[in-house]
Scaffold this motif. Sequence first.
Motif, short mmCIF file in Angstrom:
data_model
loop_
_atom_site.label_atom_id
_atom_site.label_comp_id
_atom_site.label_asym_id
_atom_site.label_seq_id
_atom_site.Cartn_x
_atom_site.Cartn_y
_atom_site.Cartn_z
N ASN A 30 0.85 -1.18 0.00
CA ASN A 30 0.00 0.00 0.00
C ASN A 30 0.90 1.24 0.00
OD1 ASN A 30 -1.43 2.28 1.12
ND2 ASN A 30 -3.09 0.86 1.60
N LYS A 31 0.81 2.03 -1.07
CA LYS A 31 1.72 3.17 -1.21
C LYS A 31 1.51 4.21 -0.11
CE LYS A 31 2.59 2.72 -6.10
NZ LYS A 31 2.97 3.44 -7.29
N GLN A 32 0.27 4.42 0.28
CA GLN A 32 -0.02 5.40 1.33
C GLN A 32 0.57 4.93 2.67
OE1 GLN A 32 -4.19 6.19 1.81
NE2 GLN A 32 -3.82 8.14 2.85
N ALA A 33 0.39 3.67 2.99
CA ALA A 33 0.94 3.12 4.23
C ALA A 33 2.47 3.13 4.18
CB ALA A 33 0.43 1.70 4.45
N LYS A 34 3.03 2.78 3.04
CA LYS A 34 4.49 2.78 2.88
C LYS A 34 5.06 4.17 3.16
CE LYS A 34 6.22 0.26 -0.40
NZ LYS A 34 7.07 -0.80 0.13
N GLN A 35 4.40 5.21 2.61
CA GLN A 35 4.85 6.58 2.82
C GLN A 35 4.72 6.98 4.29
OE1 GLN A 35 6.32 8.57 0.46
NE2 GLN A 35 6.78 9.82 2.23
N MET A 36 3.63 6.57 4.92
CA MET A 36 3.41 6.89 6.33
C MET A 36 4.51 6.26 7.20
SD MET A 36 0.24 5.89 8.84
CE MET A 36 0.65 4.16 8.72
N ASN A 39 7.86 8.01 6.59
CA ASN A 39 7.89 9.31 7.28
C ASN A 39 8.09 9.13 8.77
OD1 ASN A 39 7.50 10.66 4.87
ND2 ASN A 39 5.32 10.98 5.18
#
Length: 68
Positions: A30-36, A39
């Motif tokens: 999941n790209k959003q989870a990966k970014q979170m 960060n």
Amino acid sequence: MTVSSDVKTAVASLKSAQASFEQFALSTENKQAKQMYTNAAQQVQQIIGQVEPRVQQLESEEPQYKGF
């Protein structure tokens, strides 16, 4: 426990949290989870960078605690 050992324990815990976030980032698609997670790992690294100088300061003030 001494202040020095408490701060060193906190740094070790922060490093563990950072490693966990990095592992979570690697294990998700999941790209959003990966970014979170990425960060979060970066934020924890910044905190570690702020706390580690305090460890060095404590060790220079109290050399008997160096390496513990």
